[in-house]
Design an enzyme around this catalytic site. Structure first.
Site, mmCIF file in Angstrom:
data_model
loop_
_atom_site.group_PDB
_atom_site.id
_atom_site.type_symbol
_atom_site.label_atom_id
_atom_site.label_comp_id
_atom_site.label_asym_id
_atom_site.label_seq_id
_atom_site.Cartn_x
_atom_site.Cartn_y
_atom_site.Cartn_z
ATOM 1 N N CYS A 1 -16.256 4.257 -26.817
ATOM 2 C CA CYS A 1 -17.806 4.807 -26.658
ATOM 3 C C CYS A 1 -18.403 5.025 -25.260
ATOM 4 O O CYS A 1 -19.437 4.271 -24.876
ATOM 5 C CB CYS A 1 -18.819 4.236 -27.774
ATOM 6 S SG CYS A 1 -18.333 4.566 -29.356
ATOM 7 N N GLU A 2 -17.603 5.509 -24.406
ATOM 8 C CA GLU A 2 -18.006 5.756 -22.854
ATOM 9 C C GLU A 2 -17.511 6.934 -22.534
ATOM 10 O O GLU A 2 -16.419 7.585 -22.864
ATOM 11 C CB GLU A 2 -17.057 4.629 -22.071
ATOM 12 C CG GLU A 2 -17.453 3.388 -22.278
ATOM 13 C CD GLU A 2 -18.828 2.652 -21.328
ATOM 14 O OE1 GLU A 2 -19.349 3.506 -20.653
ATOM 15 O OE2 GLU A 2 -19.202 1.766 -21.913
ATOM 16 N N PRO B 1 4.150 -5.551 -0.962
ATOM 17 C CA PRO B 1 4.181 -4.605 -1.715
ATOM 18 C C PRO B 1 3.739 -4.883 -3.515
ATOM 19 O O PRO B 1 4.216 -5.765 -3.890
ATOM 20 C CB PRO B 1 5.731 -3.768 -2.067
ATOM 21 C CG PRO B 1 6.670 -4.914 -1.857
ATOM 22 C CD PRO B 1 5.877 -5.679 -0.827
ATOM 23 N N GLY B 2 2.886 -4.170 -3.977
ATOM 24 C CA GLY B 2 2.568 -4.327 -5.280
ATOM 25 C C GLY B 2 3.143 -3.136 -5.985
ATOM 26 O O GLY B 2 4.164 -3.082 -6.702
ATOM 27 N N ARG B 3 2.322 -2.074 -6.162
ATOM 28 C CA ARG B 3 2.447 -0.902 -6.803
ATOM 29 C C ARG B 3 4.007 -0.109 -6.704
ATOM 30 O O ARG B 3 4.570 0.082 -7.481
ATOM 31 C CB ARG B 3 1.529 0.239 -6.179
ATOM 32 C CG ARG B 3 1.596 1.536 -6.828
ATOM 33 C CD ARG B 3 0.434 2.610 -6.271
ATOM 34 N NE ARG B 3 0.920 3.839 -6.444
ATOM 35 C CZ ARG B 3 0.780 4.449 -7.671
ATOM 36 N NH1 ARG B 3 0.573 3.822 -8.710
ATOM 37 N NH2 ARG B 3 1.286 5.932 -7.744
ATOM 38 N N TYR C 1 -1.037 -1.979 -11.864
ATOM 39 C CA TYR C 1 -2.587 -1.870 -12.110
ATOM 40 C C TYR C 1 -2.683 -1.289 -13.544
ATOM 41 O O TYR C 1 -3.632 -0.589 -13.777
ATOM 42 C CB TYR C 1 -3.185 -1.245 -10.963
ATOM 43 C CG TYR C 1 -2.813 -1.832 -9.703
ATOM 44 C CD1 TYR C 1 -3.247 -3.077 -9.473
ATOM 45 C CD2 TYR C 1 -1.923 -1.323 -8.555
ATOM 46 C CE1 TYR C 1 -3.050 -3.743 -8.246
ATOM 47 C CE2 TYR C 1 -1.618 -1.731 -7.446
ATOM 48 C CZ TYR C 1 -2.107 -3.067 -7.234
ATOM 49 O OH TYR C 1 -1.788 -3.689 -6.060
ATOM 50 N N ARG D 1 -7.232 2.800 -14.408
ATOM 51 C CA ARG D 1 -7.071 3.479 -13.061
ATOM 52 C C ARG D 1 -7.924 5.014 -13.037
ATOM 53 O O ARG D 1 -8.699 5.241 -12.014
ATOM 54 C CB ARG D 1 -5.608 3.585 -12.425
ATOM 55 C CG ARG D 1 -5.024 2.300 -12.357
ATOM 56 C CD ARG D 1 -3.652 2.214 -11.818
ATOM 57 N NE ARG D 1 -3.823 2.729 -10.279
ATOM 58 C CZ ARG D 1 -3.342 3.804 -9.750
ATOM 59 N NH1 ARG D 1 -2.872 4.934 -10.583
ATOM 60 N NH2 ARG D 1 -3.357 4.096 -8.470
ATOM 61 N N GLY E 1 0.711 -1.228 -0.114
ATOM 62 C CA GLY E 1 -0.057 0.198 -0.113
ATOM 63 C C GLY E 1 0.942 1.276 0.037
ATOM 64 O O GLY E 1 0.092 2.323 0.053
HETATM 65 C C1 LIG Z 1 -3.576 -7.866 0.535
HETATM 66 C C2 LIG Z 1 -2.940 -7.363 -0.182
HETATM 67 N N1 LIG Z 1 -1.575 -7.061 -0.060
HETATM 68 C C3 LIG Z 1 -0.933 -6.143 -1.000
HETATM 69 C C4 LIG Z 1 -1.477 -5.246 -2.060
HETATM 70 C C5 LIG Z 1 -0.600 -4.469 -2.770
HETATM 71 O O1 LIG Z 1 -1.026 -3.065 -2.623
HETATM 72 P P1 LIG Z 1 -0.041 -2.024 -3.389
HETATM 73 O O2 LIG Z 1 -0.174 -2.379 -4.588
HETATM 74 O O3 LIG Z 1 -0.731 -0.764 -2.999
HETATM 75 O O4 LIG Z 1 1.304 -2.136 -2.859
HETATM 76 C C6 LIG Z 1 -2.867 -5.463 -2.028
HETATM 77 C C7 LIG Z 1 -3.429 -4.616 -3.236
HETATM 78 O O5 LIG Z 1 -4.635 -4.759 -3.321
HETATM 79 C C8 LIG Z 1 -3.649 -6.406 -1.237
HETATM 80 O O6 LIG Z 1 -4.965 -6.480 -1.257
#
Ligand SMILES: Cc1ncc(COP(=O)(O)O)c(C=O)c1O
Length: 410
Positions: free
Chosen positions: A341-342, A275-277, A370, A312, A246
């Site tokens: 077409c939105e 972490p993802g983002r 994302y 997004r 997050g």
């Molecule tokens: C359980 C969980 N962990 C980690 C993440 C990764 O979040 P971010 O991409 O904001 O770091 C998410 C994203 O939805 C999530 O649902």
């Protein structure tokens, strides 16, 4: 306002004025050099647009920043952010495991050879197939509700996801730790769920919390971690405290890591993160070409990418930095409108651009997370090609053909 492009410049994405303003004047603007702009033009020419481009060096740099802050903490990349196999393999080669939230993501983890502690299975409503494949991979399950104790495969390894009941600084759709959110078990039952897991013969390894995505205020993490640490007298020692992800791209990772270690020490636990983002967003840009200009009540630059390539902005009101890859004097304000077409199909509003010409290339930054993973085939539009720059371009996902899109239909 973003300036035009001079050949040979390195592109520096800057947060838009609006985004900086909403973050408060005290925050320094975030900027980070990514792939040189002449390379981006070369990629647009060679591979066509819309096109996702990724910078391998920036991916590696993001891993380095996470390691510098979190030391030896186990890192499970939330592959929902970008599940391209090349991206997964690159992260895996740097010691990173995966958090999977669907059967398809578990298959991707298996495809790249991830096993054991390198696989977490998460989700509020896991399917029987997900339990089975997760168990076959030796994964750790993140238990999201009390009933899951009875659904887990025998002798599973598990963490209990806790809902810390906190309102946090992000878009409502990105907040996952609020009392009204569907995720996790209530604080007052977390210790009981751990006990129930043990009683059922599972390995209850610890607790998990993830309060949402693109969190702007670091104090939100501190409050969430503290709420979990308060559970220590009830749970006793634990092996793992998974503090989720997050983090925004300009997050103070060292500060978040320090708070995580403090909370984990209450349990004598090791810190895990998800972490993802943070790992992939800054490494990616979406390249799109101007198709034409139009004026109704507003001025539009019509472009060849929109909600089907980058959802997004429409889904979360996300504001991505936008860079014109041409220069010119007559700078005007445009909305960037996609081809769908939105009427909500806008990638950005109020973008200052030097006079656009048909075919001019725009880079939409911070699109590595994302972006491609949320792209869709709505309107029977082919999802974009993806290419990686690592001293040379490699195609890491070919462009879909219309035939690909109906291959499963009769
Ligand atoms: C359980 C969980 N962990 C980690 C993440 C990764 O979040 P971010 O991409 O904001 O770091 C998410 C994203 O939805 C999530 O649902």
């Amino acid at each position: 306002m973003l300036s035009g492009f001079l050949p040979g410049d390195r592109i520096v994405y800057r947060r838009t004025f609006i985004e900086c303003a909403s973050r408060g004047a005290s925050r320094p603007p975030y900027d980070r050099a990514v792939i040189a702009s002449d390379l981006l033009l070369d990629a647009a020419e060679r591979f066509g647009t819309p096109l996702y481009v990724y910078d391998a060096a920036e991916l590696d740099a993001a891993v380095g920043r996470v390691r510098a802050a979190f030391g030896h903490a186990r890192v499970s990349y939330a592959m929902k952010a970008n599940s391209n196999l090349t991206v997964l393999r690159r992260l895996q080669a740097r010691g990173i495991g995966f958090e999977c939230v669907s059967l398809g993501e578990l298959h991707r983890a298996r495809e790249v050879g991830a096993r054991g502690d390198d696989v977490l299975v998460n989700g509020p409503a896991k399917s029987a197939e997900e339990y089975t494949l997760g168990a076959a991979l030796g994964a750790t399950f993140i238990v999201d509700r009390e009933e899951e104790v009875a659904l887990l495969p025998p002798r599973s390894r598990a963490l209990v996801r806790v809902n810390p009941a906190l309102d946090v600084s992000t878009h409502d759709h990105l907040a996952t730790g609020a009392a009204i959110s569907k995720f996790g078990v209530r604080l007052d039952v977390a210790a009981d769920v751990l006990a129930a897991l043990r009683a059922a013969g599972h390995d209850a390894r610890g607790l998990h919390v993830h309060i949402g995505s693109a969190i702007r205020d670091a104090a939100d993490f501190e409050r969430a971690f503290a709420r979990l640490a308060d559970l220590a007298p009830l749970t006793g020692p634990l092996e793992v405290l998974d503090v989720g992800g997050g983090w925004s791209l300009d997050a103070d990772l060292h500060g978040i890591a320090a708070r995580a270690r403090e909370a984990a020490s209450a349990f004598g636990a090791q810190v895990w993160v998800e972490p993802g983002r943070y790992l992939v967003a800054g490494a990616g840009a979406l390249l799109t070409r101007v198709v034409g200009l139009k004026r109704t009540g507003r001025s539009f630059a019509l472009i060849d990418a929109g909600m089907t390539e980058l959802l997004r902005p429409m889904l979360y009101g996300a504001q991505h930095p936008v860079q014109a890859l041409w220069s010119g004097a007559d700078v005007q304000t445009y909305d960037l409108a996609g081809p769908a077409c939105e009427s909500g199909d806008l990638l950005a509003r109020d973008v200052r651009l030097p006079e656009p010409h048909v075919g001019a290339v725009i880079a939409v930054g911070e699109a590595g997370a994302y972006g491609a993973s949320m792209s869709s085939t709505y309107l029977t539009r082919s999802r974009p090609m993806e290419v990686l720059w690592d001293g040379e371009w490699s195609v890491i996902r070919r462009r879909e053909t219309p035939q690909d899109l109906w291959a499963t239909e009769v």
